[in-house]
Design an enzyme around this catalytic site. Sequence first.
Site, PDB file in Angstrom:
ATOM      1  N   GLY A 281      10.369  -5.502   0.944  1.00 29.24           N
ATOM      2  CA  GLY A 281      11.027  -6.652  -0.135  1.00 29.24           C
ATOM      3  C   GLY A 281      12.586  -6.126   0.140  1.00 29.24           C
ATOM      4  O   GLY A 281      13.276  -5.381  -0.642  1.00 29.24           O
TER       5      GLY A 281
ATOM      6  N   ASP B 143       7.964 -10.479   2.979  1.00 28.45           N
ATOM      7  CA  ASP B 143       8.540 -10.463   1.746  1.00 28.45           C
ATOM      8  C   ASP B 143       8.321 -11.707   0.825  1.00 28.45           C
ATOM      9  O   ASP B 143       8.716 -11.465  -0.162  1.00 28.45           O
ATOM     10  CB  ASP B 143      10.178 -10.383   1.941  1.00 28.45           C
ATOM     11  CG  ASP B 143      10.215  -8.971   2.578  1.00 28.45           C
ATOM     12  OD1 ASP B 143       9.331  -8.116   2.974  1.00 28.45           O
ATOM     13  OD2 ASP B 143      11.473  -8.951   3.096  1.00 28.45           O
TER      14      ASP B 143
HETATM   15  O1  F6P Z   1      10.698  -4.156  11.940  1.00 25.52           O
HETATM   16  P1  F6P Z   1      11.949  -3.800  11.255  1.00 25.52           P
HETATM   17  O2  F6P Z   1      13.050  -4.481  12.048  1.00 25.52           O
HETATM   18  O3  F6P Z   1      12.113  -2.274  10.824  1.00 25.52           O
HETATM   19  O4  F6P Z   1      12.148  -4.648   9.899  1.00 25.52           O
HETATM   20  C1  F6P Z   1      12.008  -4.338   8.601  1.00 25.52           C
HETATM   21  C2  F6P Z   1      12.162  -5.492   7.675  1.00 25.52           C
HETATM   22  O5  F6P Z   1      11.282  -6.626   8.026  1.00 25.52           O
HETATM   23  C3  F6P Z   1      10.565  -6.980   6.816  1.00 25.52           C
HETATM   24  O6  F6P Z   1       9.180  -6.632   7.058  1.00 25.52           O
HETATM   25  C4  F6P Z   1      10.704  -8.522   7.055  1.00 25.52           C
HETATM   26  O7  F6P Z   1       9.963  -8.838   8.363  1.00 25.52           O
HETATM   27  C5  F6P Z   1      11.207  -6.328   5.725  1.00 25.52           C
HETATM   28  O8  F6P Z   1      10.656  -6.055   4.552  1.00 25.52           O
HETATM   29  C6  F6P Z   1      11.878  -5.064   6.522  1.00 25.52           C
HETATM   30  O9  F6P Z   1      12.877  -4.728   5.801  1.00 25.52           O
END
Ligand code: F6P
Length: 543
Positions: free
Chosen positions: A331, A287
């Site tokens: 993001g 992000d």
């Molecule tokens: O892998 P997960 O837990 O679905 O996480 C998604 C989140 O991680 C991020 O990529 C940040 O690392 C965010 O942009 C997103 O909301």
Amino acid sequence: MDLSSSSSVYTSFSSLSKTPPSFSLSSSSSSSRQNSLQLLLLRSHLPQRALFLRNPILPPPFSRQNRLPLAPVRVSNQSENDDGFLLEDVPHLTNFLPNLPSYPNPLQTSQAYSIVKNTFVSPEDVVAQTIVVQKNSPRGVHFRRAGPREKVYFKAEEVRACIVTCGGLCPGINTVIREIVFGLKNMYGVEDILGIEEGYKGFYSKNTMRLTPKVVSDIHKLGGTFLRTSRGGHDTHKIVDNIEDRGINQVYIIGGDGTQKGAARIYEEVEKRRLQVAVAGIPKTIDNDIAVIDKSFGFDTAVEEAQRAINAAHVEVNSVENGIGIVKLMGRYSGFIAMNATLASRDVDCCLIPESPFYLEGRGGIFEFIEQRLKENGHLVIVVAEGAGQECVASEVNTVDEKDASGNKLLLDVGPWLSNKIKDHFTKLPKMVVNMKYIDPTYMIRAIPSNASDNIYCTLLAHSAVHGAMAGYSGFTVGPVNSKHAYLPIACVTERPNTVQLTGRMWARLLESTNQPSFVSSDQQRVEKEMVEDTNKMNITSI
Ligand SMILES: O=P(O)(O)OC[C@H]1O[C@](O)(CO)[C@@H](O)[C@@H]1O
Ligand SMILES: Nc1ncnc2c1ncn2[C@@H]1O[C@H](COP(=O)(O)OP(=O)(O)OP(=O)(O)O)[C@@H](O)[C@H]1O
Ligand SMILES: [Mg+2]
């Protein structure tokens, strides 16, 4: 004076006054400037809260928050000769292990480095946080420049390093892992390197794996993390117990804001137990929401990969009547990927980010904009960051607040919500059939390997971390500040996120390129209008 090994000089006011440091950054250093520098340098070796209280130059309510980039440093009550120089220093092992022996850096005999003009970074080299200044500006906040130091505090054969990756994926993690392993081996002769599997909890719930140059040689070509990752499971005591039990003395921690907070806890515990353990953080977040550093690794790759999704949306909507393409990009709280992908593409008509609240109905709203663009061009593409419009979605969807294992709020899915709202709106309009194409490439973007420029960036980050740990710094993180790699106190990158500044030039460039409504001002106009109406109503009622 070598500041990297001078912590004992800076441990108390009395010792400071007995031993004036010869730190000088310009030929014009007067004695009063030296006194200021002594005090400013001293600050960085005291507990953070105490620093602000004891600093005689700054007024008491001077908080760290004021010192991050977007809130410029204000140093009042400066004496005439005070140039406002501040060093945000990182802890060193000798702060709590004053008798730790040091050794000549093995790079002194390295064939590759022998041609470098200055193999070692001078202990007096610092990186300025703000480089656009006025003639009379105070010199402001500086960080130690990253890079190899003349003296190291570990013998190669005594090092047992470990690497852990935590949080979400991001292109380039494998390159950082690879380059830590290669850097330790090739530059310092370190061979004992362990991989901690599946994030913080892996310290106490998994076996470790041996990492050698051969094992990691090709991993930079792969997406994801070779070591796997997880959220949650940070138990500081268990982790540090495990570090002690396994005889680990260098810990490389790759992860985002949450991970870096965890690294700070680990360092605090290491310091409390007075362990000779270097804790080095390498900031990771797709992000780009990490403050102070220029940008985070993998971000460029993400922006580049997002072009493919935007392009696909554009091709689709360009081929049908009244085509509306929506592309959702990652993001949570920072819309950098959406903003940069939009700016790079030029096929995007509207970019929605978390920092800029938007609205659908009425004058200056999204529906009006879409209708107008469809009339003009016959199609349009909207890029929406996953954290955009959360209040709008929440006001219409019945949900309970959900969190992931690390305690991060789970966001509502703005993409399908927006697509449906637009479809519903235009279905109601006569003679306005729209063709909606919704694309969610988020995990596809996050899962790819890093591009060429991110690979180089990851290498510099990894090497900076290795040099810093070998030089005895601990409880620090690394990153480029104004293009120069620096060692940063972990708190600098965790205290608040990096977000798109709506009053900044980049967002203005975007608004100019898309010619989308500036919801900020329209929103303000609406609020102002409502206030006037409310006042009128109140007047009527009171009559
Ligand atoms: O892998 P997960 O837990 O679905 O996480 C998604 C989140 O991680 C991020 O990529 C940040 O690392 C965010 O942009 C997103 O909301
Ligand atoms: N305040 C904290 N103190 C200690 N550990 C923390 C803290 N916040 C998060 N962590 C730990 O850090 C790890 C990663 O945190 P998180 O899931 O928030 O991802 P992150 O590092 O912020 O990365 P990203 O948000 O970019 O995916 C988890 O194991 C979590 O337990
Ligand atoms: Mg995070």
